[in-house]
Design a protein around this motif. Structure first.
Motif, PDB file in Angstrom:
ATOM      1  N   VAL A 128       6.491   7.027  -1.635  1.00  0.00           N
ATOM      2  CA  VAL A 128       5.024   7.076  -1.575  1.00  0.00           C
ATOM      3  C   VAL A 128       4.497   6.163  -0.480  1.00  0.00           C
ATOM      4  CG1 VAL A 128       2.921   6.440  -2.835  1.00  0.00           C
ATOM      5  CG2 VAL A 128       4.704   7.760  -3.980  1.00  0.00           C
ATOM      6  N   LEU A 129       5.069   4.956  -0.425  1.00  0.00           N
ATOM      7  CA  LEU A 129       4.593   4.001   0.580  1.00  0.00           C
ATOM      8  C   LEU A 129       4.971   4.435   1.999  1.00  0.00           C
ATOM      9  CD1 LEU A 129       5.328   0.541  -1.097  1.00  0.00           C
ATOM     10  CD2 LEU A 129       3.097   1.488  -0.545  1.00  0.00           C
ATOM     11  N   LEU A 130       6.238   4.779   2.198  1.00  0.00           N
ATOM     12  CA  LEU A 130       6.706   5.043   3.562  1.00  0.00           C
ATOM     13  C   LEU A 130       6.310   6.427   4.061  1.00  0.00           C
ATOM     14  CD1 LEU A 130      10.285   3.482   3.357  1.00  0.00           C
ATOM     15  CD2 LEU A 130       8.233   2.503   4.378  1.00  0.00           C
ATOM     16  N   ARG A 131       6.420   7.435   3.213  1.00  0.00           N
ATOM     17  CA  ARG A 131       6.196   8.815   3.665  1.00  0.00           C
ATOM     18  C   ARG A 131       4.733   9.238   3.581  1.00  0.00           C
ATOM     19  NH1 ARG A 131       9.625  12.877   0.374  1.00  0.00           N
ATOM     20  NH2 ARG A 131      11.205  11.346   0.934  1.00  0.00           N
ATOM     21  N   HIS A 132       4.011   8.752   2.558  1.00  0.00           N
ATOM     22  CA  HIS A 132       2.637   9.235   2.338  1.00  0.00           C
ATOM     23  C   HIS A 132       1.571   8.201   2.732  1.00  0.00           C
ATOM     24  CE1 HIS A 132       4.112  12.812   0.256  1.00  0.00           C
ATOM     25  NE2 HIS A 132       4.963  12.032  -0.395  1.00  0.00           N
ATOM     26  N   ALA A 133       1.804   6.928   2.419  1.00  0.00           N
ATOM     27  CA  ALA A 133       0.755   5.927   2.681  1.00  0.00           C
ATOM     28  C   ALA A 133       0.804   5.396   4.108  1.00  0.00           C
ATOM     29  CB  ALA A 133       0.892   4.773   1.687  1.00  0.00           C
ATOM     30  N   LEU A 134       2.021   5.115   4.606  1.00  0.00           N
ATOM     31  CA  LEU A 134       2.133   4.469   5.926  1.00  0.00           C
ATOM     32  C   LEU A 134       1.471   5.246   7.064  1.00  0.00           C
ATOM     33  CD1 LEU A 134       3.204   2.226   7.730  1.00  0.00           C
ATOM     34  CD2 LEU A 134       5.404   3.409   7.830  1.00  0.00           C
ATOM     35  N   PRO A 135       1.684   6.556   7.212  1.00  0.00           N
ATOM     36  CA  PRO A 135       1.071   7.251   8.363  1.00  0.00           C
ATOM     37  C   PRO A 135      -0.446   7.118   8.411  1.00  0.00           C
ATOM     38  CG  PRO A 135       2.759   8.620   7.355  1.00  0.00           C
ATOM     39  CD  PRO A 135       2.560   7.456   6.435  1.00  0.00           C
ATOM     40  N   ASN A 136      -1.112   7.205   7.259  1.00  0.00           N
ATOM     41  CA  ASN A 136      -2.576   7.099   7.257  1.00  0.00           C
ATOM     42  C   ASN A 136      -3.056   5.660   7.305  1.00  0.00           C
ATOM     43  OD1 ASN A 136      -3.154   9.869   7.172  1.00  0.00           O
ATOM     44  ND2 ASN A 136      -2.774   9.931   4.972  1.00  0.00           N
TER      45      ASN A 136
END
Length: 314
Positions: free
Chosen positions: A226-234
């Motif tokens: 969740v943190l690396l794949r979904h939250a980090l880019p945004n």
């Protein structure tokens, strides 16, 4: 994509023109005659007039600006009044010192701050979050000159691990050069970690509240994913903007750090030129700093589509 790139490039042209005009006018508003200061009280009027004509200072100010701008576009920023050296090579030589320190410091600070900020946001209002934010706030509140002196006292005088003062270029001895820039780089890293960590945390907290994050968690996606794949880019886009501002600001001169560690960087060149009323060097340094700032932020803008594809669609 091409339309976005051309649009961003075109917006830099009026910005640079406005900056160059501001630099030129502001320098002329400083009281005092640089030629009289250079020649001293013993110079006669004829000598002062001849040198003013040689530097083009007898022309109307708009002609002076036009001539200066044409030369600046071709890379000619004039001759230093104090030592008669060409300004552009002088600036580039000093800029190498500042750039090496700033680039290393910003890259390392960003590599540390972004994970720290994301962990703090993930553990929001818990002990880990409190400790990280307290440390970031402490680093942010420390004056750079005081932190630099403290590091000099500890690592230079007490432990003797690195040289206290001086500078060796990478071309002469890269190992010695690393030793000389270690403490000023560490000073900048610690200061910038505070700023970037707080931004990374704030942007990650906002992203973690969005519905698509809740949806990912409901699907059973692990917290790491969740943190690396979904939250980090945004969450990284606001931090990337701040990194660009910090980088542009520091590349424009780190006069305080350079003065503490006696480094011959761009900031010290500008300070010395101000004390000597060396107008060509002051103008050149200010224009060069502004161009670097604009170019760095242009690169940051051009990289936005890599993090957020919505930028191109807008």
């Amino acid at each position: 994509m091409l339309r976005y790139l051309i649009g961003r490039l075109l917006t830099t042209i009026p910005t640079l023109l406005l900056v160059s005009l501001s630099v030129f006018v502001l320098i002329r508003l400083v009281p005092g005659d640089p030629i009289a200061l250079m020649l001293g009280d013993a110079a006669d009027e004829a000598t002062v007039r001849d040198i003013r004509e040689a530097y083009g200072l007898e022309e109307p100010i708009y002609i002076q600006f036009g001539l200066w701008l044409l030369k600046a576009v071709s890379g000619d920023l004039g001759q230093s009044i104090s030592n008669n050296a060409a300004v552009m090579p002088l600036i580039l030589d000093r800029f190498q010192v500042s750039a090496a320190i700033v680039l290393i410091a910003v890259v390392v600070a960003a590599a540390i701050s972004v994970p720290l900020g994301m962990v703090a946001a993930w553990r929001q209002n818990r002990l880990t979050d409190v400790l990280i934010i307290a440390g970031a706030t402490l680093l942010l509140s420390l004056p750079s000159f005081w932190l630099g002196l403290l590091l000099l006292l500890l690592f230079g005088l007490k432990l003797g691990w690195v040289p206290v003062i001086g500078y060796v270029s990478f071309a002469e001895d890269w190992a010695a050069a690393l030793a000389y820039i270690a403490l000023p780089t560490l000073t900048l890293i610690l200061i910038e970690i505070g700023v970037l960590t707080r931004m990374a945390r704030a942007s990650t907290v906002e992203v973690l509240r969005l519905e698509y994050i809740t949806h990912a968690r409901a699907k059973g996606v692990s917290e790491g994913a969740v943190l690396l794949r979904h939250a980090l880019p945004n969450a990284f886009a606001p931090t990337w903007t701040l990194i660009g501002l910090v980088l542009g600001n520091l590349l424009g001169g780190i006069a305080v750090v350079e003065t503490v560690f006696t480094l011959p960087g761009l900031g010290r060149l500008l300070v010395d030129a101000i004390f000597a009323r060396d107008y060509p060097v002051i103008q050149g340094c200010m224009l060069f700093t502004a161009v670097i700032y604009v170019v760095v932020n242009l690169i940051v803008d051009l990289c936005y589509p890599l993090f957020d594809p919505r930028v191109m669609s807008e």
